[in-house]
Design a protein around this motif. Structure first.
Motif, short mmCIF file in Angstrom:
data_model
loop_
_atom_site.label_atom_id
_atom_site.label_comp_id
_atom_site.label_asym_id
_atom_site.label_seq_id
_atom_site.Cartn_x
_atom_site.Cartn_y
_atom_site.Cartn_z
N GLY A 1 13.91 -19.48 -8.61
CA GLY A 1 13.15 -20.66 -8.20
C GLY A 1 11.90 -20.91 -9.04
O GLY A 1 11.20 -21.90 -8.83
N ILE A 2 11.63 -20.03 -9.98
CA ILE A 2 10.44 -20.21 -10.81
C ILE A 2 10.56 -21.50 -11.61
O ILE A 2 11.64 -21.84 -12.10
CB ILE A 2 10.20 -18.97 -11.72
N GLU A 3 9.48 -22.26 -11.69
CA GLU A 3 9.51 -23.58 -12.32
C GLU A 3 8.82 -23.62 -13.67
O GLU A 3 9.23 -24.39 -14.54
CB GLU A 3 8.85 -24.61 -11.39
N GLU A 4 7.76 -22.85 -13.84
CA GLU A 4 6.99 -22.86 -15.09
C GLU A 4 6.62 -21.45 -15.49
O GLU A 4 6.18 -20.66 -14.67
CB GLU A 4 5.68 -23.64 -14.92
N VAL A 5 6.79 -21.15 -16.77
CA VAL A 5 6.34 -19.88 -17.34
C VAL A 5 5.62 -20.20 -18.64
O VAL A 5 6.19 -20.80 -19.55
CB VAL A 5 7.52 -18.90 -17.57
N HIS A 6 4.36 -19.82 -18.69
CA HIS A 6 3.51 -20.11 -19.84
C HIS A 6 3.30 -18.83 -20.64
O HIS A 6 2.60 -17.93 -20.19
CB HIS A 6 2.17 -20.68 -19.38
N LEU A 7 3.92 -18.77 -21.82
CA LEU A 7 3.86 -17.58 -22.67
C LEU A 7 3.35 -17.91 -24.07
O LEU A 7 3.65 -17.20 -25.03
CB LEU A 7 5.26 -16.95 -22.76
N SER A 8 2.58 -18.95 -24.20
CA SER A 8 2.07 -19.34 -25.51
C SER A 8 1.03 -18.34 -26.00
O SER A 8 0.48 -17.56 -25.22
CB SER A 8 1.47 -20.75 -25.46
N HIS A 9 0.78 -18.38 -27.29
CA HIS A 9 -0.25 -17.55 -27.93
C HIS A 9 -0.02 -16.06 -27.68
O HIS A 9 -0.94 -15.32 -27.34
CB HIS A 9 -1.64 -17.98 -27.48
N ASN A 10 1.22 -15.64 -27.82
CA ASN A 10 1.56 -14.22 -27.74
C ASN A 10 2.19 -13.82 -29.07
O ASN A 10 1.87 -14.42 -30.10
CB ASN A 10 2.49 -13.96 -26.55
N ARG A 11 3.09 -12.84 -29.07
CA ARG A 11 3.65 -12.34 -30.33
C ARG A 11 5.18 -12.28 -30.31
O ARG A 11 5.78 -11.46 -30.99
CB ARG A 11 3.06 -10.96 -30.64
N PHE A 12 5.81 -13.14 -29.53
CA PHE A 12 7.27 -13.15 -29.46
C PHE A 12 7.86 -13.68 -30.77
O PHE A 12 7.33 -14.61 -31.36
CB PHE A 12 7.75 -14.03 -28.31
N THR A 13 8.99 -13.08 -31.17
CA THR A 13 9.73 -13.56 -32.34
C THR A 13 10.98 -14.27 -31.83
O THR A 13 11.21 -14.38 -30.63
CB THR A 13 10.15 -12.39 -33.27
N ALA A 14 11.82 -14.69 -32.74
CA ALA A 14 13.06 -15.38 -32.37
C ALA A 14 13.93 -14.51 -31.47
O ALA A 14 14.58 -15.02 -30.54
CB ALA A 14 13.83 -15.78 -33.64
N ALA A 15 13.97 -13.21 -31.70
CA ALA A 15 14.79 -12.31 -30.89
C ALA A 15 14.32 -12.30 -29.44
O ALA A 15 15.13 -12.40 -28.51
CB ALA A 15 14.76 -10.90 -31.46
N GLY A 16 13.03 -12.20 -29.21
CA GLY A 16 12.50 -12.21 -27.85
C GLY A 16 12.70 -13.55 -27.18
O GLY A 16 13.03 -13.62 -25.99
N VAL A 17 12.53 -14.63 -27.94
CA VAL A 17 12.75 -15.98 -27.40
C VAL A 17 14.19 -16.12 -26.94
O VAL A 17 14.46 -16.59 -25.84
CB VAL A 17 12.39 -17.05 -28.46
N GLU A 18 15.13 -15.68 -27.77
CA GLU A 18 16.54 -15.81 -27.39
C GLU A 18 16.85 -15.00 -26.14
O GLU A 18 17.57 -15.47 -25.26
CB GLU A 18 17.47 -15.38 -28.52
N THR A 19 16.33 -13.80 -26.03
CA THR A 19 16.55 -12.97 -24.83
C THR A 19 16.09 -13.70 -23.58
O THR A 19 16.82 -13.76 -22.58
CB THR A 19 15.79 -11.63 -24.97
N MET A 20 14.90 -14.28 -23.63
CA MET A 20 14.35 -14.96 -22.45
C MET A 20 15.08 -16.26 -22.14
O MET A 20 15.41 -16.53 -20.98
CB MET A 20 12.86 -15.22 -22.66
N VAL A 21 15.35 -17.07 -23.16
CA VAL A 21 16.00 -18.35 -22.94
C VAL A 21 17.42 -18.14 -22.43
O VAL A 21 17.85 -18.83 -21.49
CB VAL A 21 15.99 -19.21 -24.22
N ARG A 22 18.14 -17.19 -22.99
CA ARG A 22 19.51 -16.92 -22.53
C ARG A 22 19.52 -16.52 -21.06
O ARG A 22 20.29 -17.03 -20.25
CB ARG A 22 20.18 -15.85 -23.37
#
Length: 169
Positions: free
Chosen positions: A45-66
């Motif tokens: 049910g989470i609606e918003e997650v704000h993770l800007s200005h961190n150190r995620f790379t494409a690999a971390g982004v894909e893990t979270m988005v998937r």
């Protein structure tokens, strides 16, 4: 940091009504992406997650988005996932790759793609994703369209708390 993130996520997982999580500017990296992915599957049910200005790379982004895309019910509004200003080397290519496999939207229409709705009916919004620390803006995307942010021209003169821009005669 990603080390302290575990404690925060343990608390979050015990909050079934959690709707907004703001963890921007926390020095989080790809080692924290797995824990966030677990949170997305447990707190659907989470609606918003704000993770800007961190150190995620494409690999971390894909893990979270998937994980977010797989856990998100079709009937629910899209997850508003802010991941700008991270360390994604080629954000346009990463987004295009995600788009071929997952239900994601980069919010091309600010009027019809909002926190609560997606004009393309996608499950995950990635607004401002093309704005990464390691990427240069594409032509035509020089400034992010952030409400309330005003770019002061170089020729402007400061007058108290405001500024004046000289007219071209």
């Amino acid at each position: 940091s990603s080390t302290g993130l575990r404690v925060v996520l343990e608390v979050c997982q015990r909050c079934p009504k959690l709707r907004v999580l703001k963890l921007y500017r926390n020095n989080l990296d790809d080692s924290g992406a797995t824990g966030l992915a677990e949170l997305f599957s447990k707190c659907t049910g989470i609606e918003e997650v704000h993770l800007s200005h961190n150190r995620f790379t494409a690999a971390g982004v894909e893990t979270m988005v998937r994980a977010a895309e797989e856990a998100r019910p079709d009937s629910m509004s899209p997850l508003w996932l802010r991941l700008e200003q991270n360390e994604v080397a080629d954000p346009d290519a990463v987004y295009e790759d995600l788009l071929t496999r997952l239900s994601v939207c980069n919010r091309p229409d600010e009027r019809y793609c909002t926190v609560r709705t997606c004009c393309k009916k996608m499950k995950v919004h990635l607004p401002f994703f093309n704005w990464q620390r390691t990427a240069r803006p594409q032509h035509g995307h020089e400034t992010p369209s952030t409400p309330g942010v005003v770019r002061v021209p170089q020729t402007a003169g400061v007058v108290g708390p405001s500024f004046r821009v000289p007219r071209a005669d």
